[in-house]
Scaffold this motif. Sequence first.
Motif, PDB file in Angstrom:
ATOM      1  N   PHE A  56      -2.896  17.203  -2.413  1.00  0.00           N
ATOM      2  CA  PHE A  56      -3.781  16.173  -2.925  1.00  0.00           C
ATOM      3  C   PHE A  56      -3.143  14.851  -2.532  1.00  0.00           C
ATOM      4  CE2 PHE A  56      -4.789  19.745  -5.634  1.00  0.00           C
ATOM      5  CZ  PHE A  56      -6.172  19.666  -5.742  1.00  0.00           C
ATOM      6  N   ASN A  57      -3.941  13.927  -2.009  1.00  0.00           N
ATOM      7  CA  ASN A  57      -3.437  12.628  -1.570  1.00  0.00           C
ATOM      8  C   ASN A  57      -4.348  11.512  -2.037  1.00  0.00           C
ATOM      9  OD1 ASN A  57      -2.612  14.626   0.893  1.00  0.00           O
ATOM     10  ND2 ASN A  57      -1.060  13.089   0.498  1.00  0.00           N
ATOM     11  N   SER A  58      -3.765  10.346  -2.236  1.00  0.00           N
ATOM     12  CA  SER A  58      -4.517   9.162  -2.600  1.00  0.00           C
ATOM     13  C   SER A  58      -3.745   7.938  -2.131  1.00  0.00           C
ATOM     14  CB  SER A  58      -4.733   9.124  -4.116  1.00  0.00           C
ATOM     15  OG  SER A  58      -5.617   8.090  -4.474  1.00  0.00           O
ATOM     16  N   THR A  90      -7.045   1.864  -6.432  1.00  0.00           N
ATOM     17  CA  THR A  90      -6.726   3.229  -6.045  1.00  0.00           C
ATOM     18  C   THR A  90      -7.895   3.760  -5.218  1.00  0.00           C
ATOM     19  OG1 THR A  90      -7.734   4.310  -7.959  1.00  0.00           O
ATOM     20  CG2 THR A  90      -5.423   3.645  -8.185  1.00  0.00           C
ATOM     21  N   SER A  91      -7.630   4.762  -4.438  1.00  0.00           N
ATOM     22  CA  SER A  91      -8.689   5.400  -3.645  1.00  0.00           C
ATOM     23  C   SER A  91      -9.141   6.676  -4.333  1.00  0.00           C
ATOM     24  CB  SER A  91      -8.154   5.733  -2.249  1.00  0.00           C
ATOM     25  OG  SER A  91      -7.247   6.827  -2.324  1.00  0.00           O
ATOM     26  N   LEU A  92     -10.086   7.353  -3.722  1.00  0.00           N
ATOM     27  CA  LEU A  92     -10.440   8.706  -4.133  1.00  0.00           C
ATOM     28  C   LEU A  92      -9.218   9.590  -3.944  1.00  0.00           C
ATOM     29  CD1 LEU A  92     -10.632  10.370  -1.250  1.00  0.00           C
ATOM     30  CD2 LEU A  92     -12.837   9.312  -1.157  1.00  0.00           C
ATOM     31  N   ILE A  93      -9.279  10.806  -4.454  1.00  0.00           N
ATOM     32  CA  ILE A  93      -8.238  11.798  -4.220  1.00  0.00           C
ATOM     33  C   ILE A  93      -8.767  12.767  -3.167  1.00  0.00           C
ATOM     34  CG2 ILE A  93      -6.891  13.674  -5.218  1.00  0.00           C
ATOM     35  CD1 ILE A  93      -7.070  12.172  -7.918  1.00  0.00           C
ATOM     36  N   LEU A  94      -7.967  12.996  -2.144  1.00  0.00           N
ATOM     37  CA  LEU A  94      -8.345  13.885  -1.043  1.00  0.00           C
ATOM     38  C   LEU A  94      -7.532  15.170  -1.129  1.00  0.00           C
ATOM     39  CD1 LEU A  94      -9.972  14.053   1.678  1.00  0.00           C
ATOM     40  CD2 LEU A  94      -7.851  13.319   2.780  1.00  0.00           C
ATOM     41  N   VAL A 127       0.871  -1.176   0.000  1.00  0.00           N
ATOM     42  CA  VAL A 127       0.000   0.000   0.000  1.00  0.00           C
ATOM     43  C   VAL A 127       0.906   1.223   0.000  1.00  0.00           C
ATOM     44  CG1 VAL A 127      -1.753   1.282   1.288  1.00  0.00           C
ATOM     45  CG2 VAL A 127      -1.815  -1.225   1.239  1.00  0.00           C
ATOM     46  N   VAL A 128       0.680   2.093  -0.985  1.00  0.00           N
ATOM     47  CA  VAL A 128       1.526   3.269  -1.164  1.00  0.00           C
ATOM     48  C   VAL A 128       0.659   4.517  -1.072  1.00  0.00           C
ATOM     49  CG1 VAL A 128       3.060   4.484  -2.771  1.00  0.00           C
ATOM     50  CG2 VAL A 128       3.125   1.984  -2.631  1.00  0.00           C
ATOM     51  N   GLY A 129       1.070   5.450  -0.227  1.00  0.00           N
ATOM     52  CA  GLY A 129       0.424   6.753  -0.163  1.00  0.00           C
ATOM     53  C   GLY A 129       1.064   7.659  -1.192  1.00  0.00           C
ATOM     54  N   ILE A 130       0.228   8.384  -1.943  1.00  0.00           N
ATOM     55  CA  ILE A 130       0.759   9.335  -2.918  1.00  0.00           C
ATOM     56  C   ILE A 130       0.249  10.726  -2.574  1.00  0.00           C
ATOM     57  CG2 ILE A 130       0.955   7.555  -4.689  1.00  0.00           C
ATOM     58  CD1 ILE A 130      -1.435   8.763  -6.135  1.00  0.00           C
ATOM     59  N   GLY A 131       1.083  11.712  -2.824  1.00  0.00           N
ATOM     60  CA  GLY A 131       0.689  13.080  -2.513  1.00  0.00           C
ATOM     61  C   GLY A 131       1.495  14.071  -3.320  1.00  0.00           C
ATOM     62  N   GLY A 132       1.044  15.303  -3.294  1.00  0.00           N
ATOM     63  CA  GLY A 132       1.744  16.392  -3.951  1.00  0.00           C
ATOM     64  C   GLY A 132       0.966  17.675  -3.834  1.00  0.00           C
ATOM     65  N   ASN A 133       1.678  18.800  -4.007  1.00  0.00           N
ATOM     66  CA  ASN A 133       1.003  20.096  -3.960  1.00  0.00           C
ATOM     67  C   ASN A 133       1.647  21.142  -4.864  1.00  0.00           C
ATOM     68  OD1 ASN A 133       3.288  20.596  -2.384  1.00  0.00           O
ATOM     69  ND2 ASN A 133       2.186  21.897  -0.939  1.00  0.00           N
TER      70      ASN A 133
END
Length: 162
Positions: free
Chosen positions: A84-86, A66-70, A34-40
């Motif tokens: 933004f994270n997913s 994949t999950s929703l984007i938060l 399980v990998v958390g992805i993010g960026g801004n």
Amino acid sequence: MYRKRKINERLDSFYSLRFPFHALAKSKHRYETVVGIGGNVGDVRRRFERLFVVLQKDKRVSLVKTSLILKNPPFGYKNQDDFFNSILVLKTSMQPKVFLCYLLRLEKKFGRRRSFANAPRTLDLDIIFFDNRKINTKDLIVPHPFYAQRESVVIPLAGVGI
């Protein structure tokens, strides 16, 4: 095209064709991670879509979910844009350290520059879980030590059933 839903005054969720996603085919790879992805920095949602395509083409991994984007406020260094994270659930046959190097190369490919802790970034990839293993080395701690304290992980995780 994204559908946006307000969760509360601080958090928004976004849905597209690829976020959330659930693969129908089984993977031949051995380990689930399980990998958390993010960026801004820049067009992060578009970058997530490009990452999705890159991962689908790569034989070393299989994209499972994949999950929703938060969209959520930053923590730590707060003088920056919202993140933004997913969550990605992947299957791989790589060992954890090799997989970590793989993720670091992907970050670099997508323009990640490391300047200081919690700095703005184009793409951040964090291993949250690796096949029920516990790892505690200088370079890698699994499960991610702070995942349960971060809305940016917990809310998307709930969407992939973990």
